[in-house]
Design a protein around this motif. Structure first.
Motif, PDB file in Angstrom:
ATOM      1  N   GLN A  95       0.811  -1.221   0.000  1.00 18.93           N
ATOM      2  CA  GLN A  95       0.000   0.000   0.000  1.00 18.93           C
ATOM      3  C   GLN A  95       0.844   1.271   0.000  1.00 18.93           C
ATOM      4  N   ASP A 100      -6.610   6.205   2.009  1.00 22.43           N
ATOM      5  CA  ASP A 100      -6.938   7.235   2.996  1.00 22.43           C
ATOM      6  C   ASP A 100      -5.902   7.237   4.118  1.00 22.43           C
ATOM      7  N   LEU A 144      -5.868   8.695   7.106  1.00 22.53           N
ATOM      8  CA  LEU A 144      -6.361   8.477   8.463  1.00 22.53           C
ATOM      9  C   LEU A 144      -6.576   6.999   8.748  1.00 22.53           C
ATOM     10  N   ASN A 145      -7.281   6.339   7.856  1.00 25.23           N
ATOM     11  CA  ASN A 145      -7.557   4.923   8.078  1.00 25.23           C
ATOM     12  C   ASN A 145      -6.274   4.105   8.058  1.00 25.23           C
ATOM     13  N   TRP A 146      -5.391   4.440   7.129  1.00 26.91           N
ATOM     14  CA  TRP A 146      -4.144   3.693   7.053  1.00 26.91           C
ATOM     15  C   TRP A 146      -3.321   3.883   8.324  1.00 26.91           C
ATOM     16  N   LYS A 159      -4.404   4.605  11.339  1.00 24.65           N
ATOM     17  CA  LYS A 159      -5.037   3.887  12.461  1.00 24.65           C
ATOM     18  C   LYS A 159      -4.628   2.418  12.462  1.00 24.65           C
ATOM     19  N   GLN A 160      -4.540   1.832  11.276  1.00 30.07           N
ATOM     20  CA  GLN A 160      -4.213   0.410  11.155  1.00 30.07           C
ATOM     21  C   GLN A 160      -2.720   0.139  11.370  1.00 30.07           C
ATOM     22  N   ARG A 214      -0.477   2.264  13.288  1.00 30.07           N
ATOM     23  CA  ARG A 214       0.075   3.216  14.264  1.00 30.07           C
ATOM     24  C   ARG A 214       1.340   2.664  14.929  1.00 30.07           C
ATOM     25  N   LYS A 235      -8.559  17.764   8.333  1.00 22.06           N
ATOM     26  CA  LYS A 235      -8.111  16.382   8.163  1.00 22.06           C
ATOM     27  C   LYS A 235      -6.699  16.206   8.711  1.00 22.06           C
ATOM     28  N   GLN A 293      -7.108  15.779  12.397  1.00 22.09           N
ATOM     29  CA  GLN A 293      -7.609  14.432  12.700  1.00 22.09           C
ATOM     30  C   GLN A 293      -6.495  13.398  12.581  1.00 22.09           C
ATOM     31  N   VAL A 345      -4.665  10.827  15.527  1.00 28.03           N
ATOM     32  CA  VAL A 345      -4.508   9.377  15.454  1.00 28.03           C
ATOM     33  C   VAL A 345      -3.176   8.965  16.080  1.00 28.03           C
TER      34      VAL A 345
END
Length: 328
Positions: free
Chosen positions: A7, A31, A33-35, A37-38, A40, A65, A68, A72
């Motif tokens: 990714q 994205d 943010l989502n990446w 979070k997964q 961290r 953003k 945000q 995270v």
């Protein structure tokens, strides 16, 4: 701590350069943010290894953003307390970068290393790239320490650093802005709690004095780093003609800011020159791109700002505040 390598793309800005680690998406539309979070834990480990991570080409187009995203990786974002430079709130815990004149260079420093507490992490987001210049140079604080003569380090570490500030309207930040209050009792309580002395002057301005350590140890890696703003606060940071005019008009004791050995003895010019030279030798600079996000471990990496032309907007968040230099 596995990360989906397909990714993202990892690279360096220059061959063999480990600071910063550049992280880019290899999938369109991924994205951030989502990446984050997964991944961290992986990012935290890479931050320890490299000291700084540059997130590039993630299509972050809004300050909201950015905030945000930083939450995270740093849930405890903080406000800017005991201020030393002019900044203003953009939104939430997002601040403008230091509002110094565009033609001035801001020397390298670890954020709030003059204070009793400082953020462990600091984030920069490039909203608008300057026409020329405007870089945010960075320097590995471990490498700075290695460049300095051990005798110099031992001398300053033993004698410590005295920061003297005269908070005056027009010449530096007034005390109301520094401490974010109009209540003198609140200021005195802050100083008392943070090991500072204070003196109210007849004209209503304020002098504060704090003696701080020159070094710190990283709370995780246990590496010793050069961690102070000795050279930045020192009057010699100003152009020579400005120094002379201010000393003539105000007297040395009333300069907006200055530093001394902990006992009040002046620093030698050669000591200041050696510190600045050490920073110069390890400083890394790169041009901003719109949407770039730079995350720094504030213990491990110092930062500054290059002069620029045209309009420039870089905003900042910081957090995970600590007061532990881990020197015991």
């Amino acid at each position: 701590m596995d990360v989906q390598k397909d990714q993202i793309k990892l690279s360096a800005l220059q061959p063999g350069q480990t600071l910063p680690l550049v992280v880019e998406p290899s999938e369109a539309g991924l994205d951030l943010l989502n990446w984050a979070k997964q991944n961290r834990a992986w990012l935290e480990q890479k931050l320890l290894e490299h000291g700084g991570i540059l997130f590039r080409n993630w299509n972050v187009t809004e300050i909201g953003k950015f905030e945000q995203f930083t939450e995270v990786l740093c849930p405890n974002l903080e406000g800017y307390t005991e201020r030393s430079t002019p900044r203003s709130e953009v939104q939430g815990k997002v601040y403008t970068s230091t509002s110094y004149p565009a033609d001035q260079f801001i020397p390298m420093h670890n954020e709030m290393s003059y204070a009793a507490a400082w953020p462990k992490k600091i984030f920069f987001y490039s909203v608008l790239v300057a026409e020329t210049g405007g870089e945010t140079p960075i320097a590995d604080s471990r490498e700075v320490l290695k460049k300095l003569d051990p005798e110099l380090v031992e001398r300053i570490a033993t004698r410590k650093i005295r920061y003297v500030r005269n908070h005056m309207e027009g010449l530096d930040l007034p005390w109301q802005e520094v401490f974010q209050t109009n209540d003198k009792a609140e200021v005195e309580a802050y100083c008392r709690a943070n090991g500072m002395t204070w003196d109210w002057k007849p004209d209503g301005s304020l002098r504060t004095t704090a003696v701080r350590d020159a070094l710190a140890k990283h709370p995780v890696t246990r590496e010793t780093v050069w961690f102070n703003q000795l050279h930045l606060f020192h009057v010699s940071n100003l152009p020579e003609e400005v120094q002379e005019a201010m000393v003539f008009a105000l007297g040395v004791e009333n300069l907006p800011r200055n530093t001394y050995y902990g006992d009040g003895t002046p620093f030698e010019p050669e000591t200041l020159a050696a510190i600045r030279q050490a920073f110069d030798e390890v400083t890394i600079s790169f041009p901003w791109e719109t949407g770039d996000i730079l995350m720094l471990d504030n213990y491990l990496v110092a930062h500054g700002r290059a002069p620029f032309t045209g309009k420039r907007q870089v905003v900042v968040t910081m957090g995970d505040v600590t007061s532990d230099r881990h020197l015991e």
